[in-house]
Scaffold this active site. Structure first.
Site, PDB file in Angstrom:
ATOM      1  N   ASP A 154       0.862  -1.180   0.000  1.00 63.14           N
ATOM      2  CA  ASP A 154       0.000   0.000   0.000  1.00 63.14           C
ATOM      3  C   ASP A 154       0.906   1.241   0.000  1.00 63.14           C
ATOM      4  OD1 ASP A 154      -2.184   1.682   0.029  1.00 63.14           O
ATOM      5  OD2 ASP A 154      -3.213   0.650   1.651  1.00 63.14           O
TER       6      ASP A 154
HETATM    7  C1  NOJ Z   1      -4.154   3.813   0.311  1.00 63.64           C
HETATM    8  C2  NOJ Z   1      -5.332   2.914   0.530  1.00 63.64           C
HETATM    9  O1  NOJ Z   1      -5.186   2.207   1.743  1.00 63.64           O
HETATM   10  C3  NOJ Z   1      -5.569   1.913  -0.595  1.00 63.64           C
HETATM   11  O2  NOJ Z   1      -6.787   1.275  -0.377  1.00 63.64           O
HETATM   12  C4  NOJ Z   1      -5.531   2.607  -1.920  1.00 63.64           C
HETATM   13  O3  NOJ Z   1      -5.827   1.699  -2.958  1.00 63.64           O
HETATM   14  C5  NOJ Z   1      -4.154   3.226  -2.095  1.00 63.64           C
HETATM   15  N1  NOJ Z   1      -3.973   4.227  -1.068  1.00 63.64           N
HETATM   16  C6  NOJ Z   1      -3.963   3.855  -3.467  1.00 63.64           C
HETATM   17  O4  NOJ Z   1      -4.693   5.009  -3.585  1.00 63.64           O
END
Ligand code: NOJ
Length: 716
Positions: free
Chosen positions: A264
């Protein structure tokens, strides 16, 4: 490209080019004209390194994708096309209801269709991969991200997750250029953040993990999901981007996932803040060793992985191959501008019809005393409240959604009701006493008052945890004042999480949960309020009586001292002193304008064996003239089990239409495998012996029966 050509391509790649494939950045890295500036400069990226990067996240338009891809292909040595990923969570520009709302349909056909249509729009803007579905198991609505979830039941969540993956991916990404590759997230345990506070610590037992958290991921993998995103949290004290046992053993070996694992956002750099690594080189080395293929938006891999002297070149090749294979499956080598269609057929009209239908399927009628709803179109109606004329109805993930094109409730109702008055929007924050008098007069002069209340989109989603989940004081006051003026009070709730509605519930005759309903929200609600559409949604998450009941699931575990009707006054039982144990509205609850009830249940046998499933038939009765749709739910309780188990678990559900003043039947087939659960050896299988089953239109009010799971009897 053939497999052999992919291998040849890999043979030509330098170490830096291979590592580049493992790196993902935002589009602004490529906003260069000559000199390297902005974020690329912060990471001290040379032009060479920039044009070795493998993927980009979060582009907004087809033009942006085309520009970046074109310059990348011109500048990069091997001309391996960039992969474009984005958060297409419940629509791209045209926004569907939030996932928690869609889960109220209990329908994987709906999640499949929503995913298919979202892909149709997103691929036109050049997106190849969506960071969806979110398959996190959730039990705590303080956590803002319950909005993106499928709710509290693991089997329902698994089924809906399957729908999303099928809808996004179709059957062949190379030829079906209107489909997206899906990335299921967040692996794993993110929904269990302590106190419901985002990015907080997680501690989960292996049994919980296997029983409740893994099934939806397993379902996505069985449907062929192409990517898995690891979560920010630790499990067993080990952060998921470093969690080798869970990535390499559980995800890859046990669940059989062979696609791409992505971290993430900036999770690798955050390992330093967690104090589990000393520097970025260690972060890069350990994350890679653990099985993280792509580093999303940190410079750990691009700037530090090559420094790792023990970097296993075979493992590196495998990771790079997985990424190139995905690019190839999307047909990018032949068609790097995949999906970008300048003269595409307009689809917005069709999408908006689908959005409205999806919204109507997701509304949950929580309460409807004295048949206050549906509103008769000749009635004098007064609409007011902070959400009455608000276009903030798309939800927290609608980053490309066109808010100004959303149909708000006032607009929707104006199309339907000739005698509608809408309260002035300015007065919402905190009406003055003088304004209250005017509002009360208007309410008194009306047949029905509709109060549109709830949360703003900023209060929901990522980084939007709450310690209190009641409506704000001024909204509660508004409910009380309007109820004093007019008994026919209908509350329409826009929110991204189950709320504590205890303070307002007694004052409202009807409560309709509409979540964040998407671009056509106002129209869908209006048609529902006037009875053109009969509500059919069921809660995928319980609505607690108080925040102190959280985390909550209808799947309460048995306790040695259960609270019963008879022992309410006793001290040493498992209960709260200040609120009941039951939620205000249970999982599976949702009324209809029709008068539906389970009339009878019958079962094919008293015994179930491996070879002989049990069939259970339910008769649903409609004591009203209007046809209604409902979801009949089958729950099971194991009477004697190896481990402590929930008193009720959903096993199956069926959707049924019951014509006016008739009955209709549905049949469930229960197999021995359905009765399995995760035992102390982390294996799922059923216990022989007695079970109870429950059939209901929600998880609380059920008819019940019994059966026994036996070994195949001799002679059969
Ligand atoms: C952080 C989030 O936790 C995740 O769900 C998301 O897909 C990513 N950022 C990318 O934006």
């Amino acid at each position: 490209m053939k497999k052999s050509e992919l291998k040849e391509l890999m043979n030509e790649m330098t170490l830096a080019e291979k590592i580049g494939q493992l790196v993902q950045v935002t589009p602004d890295f490529f906003n260069q004209s000559g000199e390297i500036t902005g974020p690329a400069a912060e990471w001290q990226l040379s032009e060479n390194k920039l044009f070795q990067i493998g993927s980009v996240l979060g582009t907004h338009t087809a033009e942006q994708v085309a520009t970046i891809q074109k310059s990348y292909l011109e500048e990069s040595r091997l001309k391996i096309p960039l992969l474009f990923m984005a958060d297409v969570i419940h629509g791209y520009e045209t926004i569907f209801p939030i996932p928690l709302a869609l889960a109220s349909s209990f329908s994987s056909e709906l999640t499949e269709e929503v995913a298919r249509l979202s892909a149709l729009e997103a691929t036109r803007a050049g997106v190849h991969v969506t960071f969806s579905p979110m398959a996190d198991h959730v039990m705590d609505s303080r956590w803002g991200r319950v909005l993106e979830s499928n709710g509290e039941d693991p089997i329902l969540s698994a089924e809906l997750t399957r729908g999303y993956v099928r809808g996004y991916q179709g059957t062949d990404l190379e030829t079906e250029t209107e489909r997206l590759a899906a990335c299921v997230k967040h692996f794993i345990g993110y929904g269990a953040v302590q106190g419901g506070r985002d990015y907080n610590h997680v501690d989960l037992s292996p049994i919980e993990l296997y029983q409740n958290y893994l099934p939806a991921f397993q379902a996505a993998i069985e449907e062929g999901v192409k990517l898995v995103m690891t979560s920010f949290n630790p499990i067993n004290g080990q952060l998921m981007s470093l969690n080798r046992p869970l990535i390499k053993e559980t995800l890859r070996q046990e669940l059989g996932f062979n696609g791409v694992v992505i971290s993430d956002w900036n999770a690798l750099e955050e390992l330093l803040a967690h104090r589990v690594v000393g520097d970025k080189q260690q972060a890069a080395a350990e994350a890679f060793e653990a099985g993280t293929d792509i580093d999303m938006m940190s410079d750990c891999y691009i700037n530090h992985l090559a420094e790792y002297s023990d970097l296993d070149s075979h493992a590196l090749d495998e990771a790079v191959y997985r990424i190139l294979k995905l690019k190839n499956e999307l047909g990018l080598f032949e068609n790097p501008f995949r999906g970008i269609q300048e003269e595409a057929k307009p689809i917005e009209g069709a999408l908006r019809i689908a959005v409205k239908e999806a919204a109507m399927k997701s509304f949950v009628l929580l309460k409807n005393d004295s048949d206050t709803l549906p509103i008769r179109t000749q009635q004098q109606v007064f609409l007011l409240g902070p959400k009455a004329s608000s276009k903030d109805i798309l939800g927290a993930w609608s980053w490309i959604g066109k808010t100004e094109q959303a149909i708000d409730l006032a607009e929707g109702l104006t199309e339907q009701l000739p005698h509608l008055t809408v309260g002035a929007a300015e007065s919402w924050a905190e009406p003055s006493e003088a304004e209250y008098v005017k509002l009360s007069e208007e309410a008194k002069a009306s047949d029905v008052v509709i109060l549109a209340l709830g949360e703003s989109s900023e209060e929901t989603g990522e980084a939007a945890s709450k310690a209190e989940i009641c409506l704000p004081e001024y909204q509660i006051k508004l409910v009380k004042r309007m109820a004093a003026a007019n008994k026919n009070l209908v509350v329409v709730l826009f929110n991204g999480r189950p709320l504590d509605l205890t303070a307002i519930e007694p004052y409202a005759k009807s409560i309709v949960e509409v979540w964040f309903p998407g671009s056509e929200g106002g129209r869908a609600i209006a048609e529902t309020l006037i009875g053109q559409h009969n509500p059919e949604g069921k809660l995928p998450m319980s609505f607690p009586r108080a925040v102190g009941q959280l985390p909550f699931s209808y799947q309460a575990y048995s306790t040695g001292r259960p609270l019963t009707e008879q022992n309410q006054q006793e001290k040493y039982v498992s209960k709260y002193m200040d609120v009941g144990n039951e939620p205000l509205y249970p999982f599976g609850h949702g009324l209809s304008y029709s008068k539906l009830s389970i009339e009878a249940i019958t079962q094919s046998a008293e015994v179930l064996t491996e070879d002989e499933p049990l069939t259970i038939q339910a008769t649903v009765r409609n004591d009203s003239a209007q046809a209604g749709n409902t979801t009949v739910q089958l729950y099971v309780e194991d009477q004697v089990s190896e481990l402590v188990r929930p008193v009720k678990e959903l096993k199956s559900w069926q959707q049924l239409t019951v014509a006016g003043n008739t009955t209709a039947q549905c049949t469930f087939t229960l197999t021995a495998a359905d009765l399995g659960y995760v035992h102390s050896n982390l294996t799922r299988y059923p216990d022989l012996g007695k079970f109870r089953f429950f059939v209901g239109l929600d998880s609380q009010n059920t008819l019940t029966g019994q059966f026994e799971l036996c070994e195949k009897s001799e002679g059969l």
